[in-house]
Design an enzyme around this catalytic site. Structure first.
Site, PDB file in Angstrom:
ATOM      1  N   SER A 184       0.854  -1.193   0.000  1.00  0.00           N
ATOM      2  CA  SER A 184       0.000   0.000   0.000  1.00  0.00           C
ATOM      3  C   SER A 184       0.887   1.239   0.000  1.00  0.00           C
ATOM      4  O   SER A 184       1.726   1.378  -0.879  1.00  0.00           O
ATOM      5  CB  SER A 184      -0.956  -0.029   1.196  1.00  0.00           C
ATOM      6  N   HIS A 211      -2.382  -1.082  -3.492  1.00  0.00           N
ATOM      7  CA  HIS A 211      -3.517  -0.187  -3.293  1.00  0.00           C
ATOM      8  C   HIS A 211      -3.332   1.076  -4.130  1.00  0.00           C
ATOM      9  O   HIS A 211      -2.532   1.947  -3.800  1.00  0.00           O
ATOM     10  CB  HIS A 211      -3.653   0.195  -1.822  1.00  0.00           C
ATOM     11  N   ASP A 307      -4.533  -4.836   6.025  1.00  0.00           N
ATOM     12  CA  ASP A 307      -4.805  -5.677   4.865  1.00  0.00           C
ATOM     13  C   ASP A 307      -3.655  -6.664   4.685  1.00  0.00           C
ATOM     14  O   ASP A 307      -2.488  -6.269   4.693  1.00  0.00           O
ATOM     15  CB  ASP A 307      -4.960  -4.814   3.610  1.00  0.00           C
TER      16      ASP A 307
END
Length: 368
Positions: A184, A211, A307
């Site tokens: 991310s 992401h 995540d």
């Protein structure tokens, strides 16, 4: 030329009694600098210690003041923001760079290039009359998540102490047939570093969930392919998993693997997941565990949030292994730390050492 201004340090602490997060604003617009300063300093967690109108002035100021975060515009006189990122990162000695620029729109090539050069995150700069509201909330949230520079941690920061964390899991000894990478905030730079140190041919497919909004993905795939020296494609339903092909999750679906005619292929999935991310790392890791079991390797790179924890749990339960990026090289040590603290990591390493660990686990000759 307008010179950089190092402001008198505010020695007050924030409401919790800890040191404030120190920022520099680099923007050629005096209005933008003033608005950003008022907005950020309205929160007691921050202080603006320097402002500059060009990248050259910022570099001069960084020789005299230490900061935790640099807010950098890209469209400025002189060298400009994009080309200056490596030098600013070097001069800032551990500080992070966030791009706040009108050129940082979704899908802009400069945005992905800035992230690849080491910027931690980007935000499109609104018109001066629209700085408040949602923009302010998102910016402050990002700044707090990034926090302090590596050269000086906050007094209230609680490190993971050896002996207090769960023990690392033993890695399976056999060869791997697939690598699945999740990342991310700061992930594009970490991925570039990892692939720069990975042999050009490892003979297995590579999945990536980063992401990013959907419009970024084609540009990201093109730039990652060039860095990695191998084919990199945005995932499509039914796509084959070929040796040394990088398949990247699209912005509107989770990238998973399923069998079709007995052969593993890409299967795109929509719908909410526990982490709230789209795309999410969790479905990817869970699916590769079901298909490849002990011959699957998951990698969790820098990023905010948790995540990857659920997916790592499923992958490890199926016999696979997970590597996590270390704190020192992570822009935000959120996702890797969560996987480590949950007890699913087999090693915590910088990206270049993760690359070497991957190369050591493949059956093909990594030197060919």
């Amino acid at each position: 030329m307008e010179r950089a201004l190092a402001r008198t340090p505010d020695r007050r602490t924030d409401a919790r009694g800890g040191r404030r997060i120190r920022l520099m604003i680099v923007d050629d617009s005096m209005v933008a600098r003033a608005v950003l300063t008022r907005m950020i300093e309205a929160d007691p967690a921050f202080e603006i210690v320097a402002v500059a109108g060009t990248a050259e002035d910022a570099l001069e100021a960084l020789a005299a003041v230490r900061v935790d975060i640099v807010l950098l515009d890209l469209d400025m006189p002189g060298e400009g923001g994009l080309k200056s990122i490596p030098r600013i990162l070097d001069a800032a000695a551990g500080a992070k760079v966030i791009i706040v620029s009108s050129t940082a729109e979704e899908g802009a090539e400069e945005t992905v290039a800035a992230l690849a050069l080491g910027a931690t995150d980007t935000m499109p700069k609104p018109g001066t009359s629209r700085f408040a509201g949602r923009f302010s909330e998102v910016l402050v949230s990002k700044l707090k998540a990034i926090g302090f520079a590596n050269h000086q941690q906050a007094a209230s920061f609680q490190p993971v102490i050896a002996g207090a964390q769960p023990p690392l899991r033993a890695m399976t000894a056999g060869a791997i047939d697939l690598v699945a990478i999740g990342a991310s905030t700061g992930g594009i730079h970490a991925l570039d570093t990892l692939f720069q140190h990975l042999p050009r041919q490892i003979g297995i497919p590579i999945l990536v969930t980063q992401h990013l909004p959907g419009p970024f993905m084609p540009i990201f795939a093109r730039q990652l392919g060039a860095t990695a020296r191998r084919e990199a494609l945005v995932a499509e339903e039914g796509m084959q998993l070929l040796p040394d092909r990088i398949i990247i999750a699209p912005g509107d679906s989770h990238l998973t693997v399923a069998r079709s005619g007995g052969v593993p292929v890409v299967h795109l999935v929509q719908g909410p997941v526990k982490s709230g991310c789209l795309p999410s790392v969790d479905p990817m890791l869970a699916s590769v565990g079901q298909i490849f079991r002990e011959r699957a390797l998951g990698i969790i790179l820098t990023g905010m949030g948790r995540d990857g924890v659920e997916g790592s749990s499923s992958l490890v339960a199926a016999g696979g292994s997970v590597l996590a990026q270390d704190e020192a090289t992570s822009a935000v040590w959120g996702m890797p730390r969560a996987v480590l603290e949950a007890g699913f990591a087999s090693a915590v390493l910088p990206p270049e050492k993760i690359a070497r660990r991957v190369a050591s686990r493949v059956e093909t000759d990594p030197c060919r």
